[in-house]
Design an enzyme around this catalytic site. Structure first.
Site, PDB file in Angstrom:
ATOM      1  N   LYS A   1       0.810  -1.223   0.000  1.00 57.11           N
ATOM      2  CA  LYS A   1       0.000   0.000   0.000  1.00 57.11           C
ATOM      3  C   LYS A   1       0.844   1.276   0.000  1.00 57.11           C
ATOM      4  O   LYS A   1       0.445   2.276  -0.594  1.00 57.11           O
ATOM      5  CB  LYS A   1      -0.971   0.001   1.188  1.00 57.11           C
TER       6      LYS A   1
ATOM      7  N   ASP B   1     -10.047   2.311   2.792  1.00 55.01           N
ATOM      8  CA  ASP B   1     -10.069   1.546   4.052  1.00 55.01           C
ATOM      9  C   ASP B   1     -10.783   2.303   5.165  1.00 55.01           C
ATOM     10  O   ASP B   1     -11.592   1.736   5.897  1.00 55.01           O
ATOM     11  CB  ASP B   1      -8.641   1.208   4.501  1.00 55.01           C
TER      12      ASP B   1
END
Ligand code: ATR
Length: 279
Positions: A68, A105
């Site tokens: 990420k 997220d």
């Protein structure tokens, strides 16, 4: 033959990812199909693989552990929420042809909490962990206006660093796990953002952590309750929630970014639980 729109989740390991199934179920809600693969990559091949994917008219990528941050570096344009998180879990090409990075997220966690009737607003919230997973949800947690927000981590200096990063957004307290034991009031919501559950471990927490109707939330999920949720249940916590809802919610937001359509998450969560034989 009709060419399907191509998507993928990239990570390592990624073999057990539920994302291909989730996006297939989302697409079916709109009467369509997508070609969504789980692709395991090595770090050294990530950049060229991503660029080739979009050059070959790939529509969108999800990025998972451990890439990420690297995806964040690779993106030419980053959303504000990605900048705050220092991470990207969704990639797409913008109208200008540049590589656009976003993270879904944080919004995924907040939507799941809201849907389950435990929005952080006005509640005391304790976030466990200070790694990438914690950072990706901290900004949205601050924005949701809890009446008290704290981070606790095994390595307390990392929690302090993370709180410092968000210092402009609001007051965040920092504790070691030992210091939590000395707190006179409990927490309404304790969110486990450590990776301890992945190894069936629980952070070294004091027993009396929750208020009477407190909620335990683990960002990890599995076919059995995680070690953290078992710990919480042993402490008498009634509301124990795993991260499956968050997974589906973050996927729904990625799907929306790519296709402009908002899937309904509940039937997808229910279907996955059924398929995973989760009680
Ligand atoms: P992620 O991207 O999943 O957040 P990470 O950046 O490696 O992964 O962070 C892992 C987090 O889980 C950290 O907060 C780590 O605590 P430390 O900073 O002290 O290492 C926490 N963690 C992992 N295993 C743990 C365990 N067994 N007990 C307590 N905390 C643990």
């Amino acid at each position: 033959m009709k060419m399907l729109d191509r998507y993928a989740v990239i990570g390592n390991p990624v073999r057990h990812s539920r994302s291909p199934r989730i996006h297939q179920l989302f697409a079916a809600q709109f009467g369509s199909e997508v070609d969504y693969q789980a692709v395991q990559l090595e770090q050294r091949e990530l950049a060229s693989w991503v660029l080739d994917f979009f050059r070959d008219s790939g529509k969108g990528l999800n990025v998972t552990v451990p890439f990420k941050q690297q995806a964040y570096d690779l993106a030419e344009v980053r959303s504000e929420r990605a900048q705050r998180a220092g991470a990207v879990n969704t990639l797409l090409t913008g109208k200008d042809g540049r590589l656009y990075g976003d993270t879904t997220d944080g919004v995924g966690l907040l939507r799941d909490l809201q849907r389950q009737g435990c929005s952080p607003e006005g509640r005391s919230v304790l976030l466990l962990g200070a790694g990438g997973a914690a950072r990706s949800v901290l900004g949205p947690l601050v924005d949701s206006r809890p009446n008290r927000l704290a981070i606790a981590n095994r390595t307390v200096a990392k929690a302090a660093e993370l709180a410092e990063l968000m210092a402009d957004s609001g007051v965040i307290q920092v504790f070691s796990y030992e210091q939590l034991a000395a707190q006179s009031t409990g927490w309404d919501l304790v969110i486990n953002a450590t990776s301890a559950s992945l190894g069936q471990q629980v952070p070294d927490l004091p027993g009396k952590l929750w208020t009477d109707h407190g909620v335990a939330y683990d960002m990890v999920y599995g076919s059995e309750p995680t070690a953290f949720l078992r710990f919480a249940a042993d402490q008498g916590v009634v509301s124990c929630i795993d991260g499956l809802g968050m997974l589906v919610e973050q996927a729904a937001e990625s799907f929306f970014l790519w296709r402009g359509q908002r899937p309904v998450v509940e039937p997808v969560i229910a279907r996955l639980r059924q398929e995973m034989h989760v009680p």
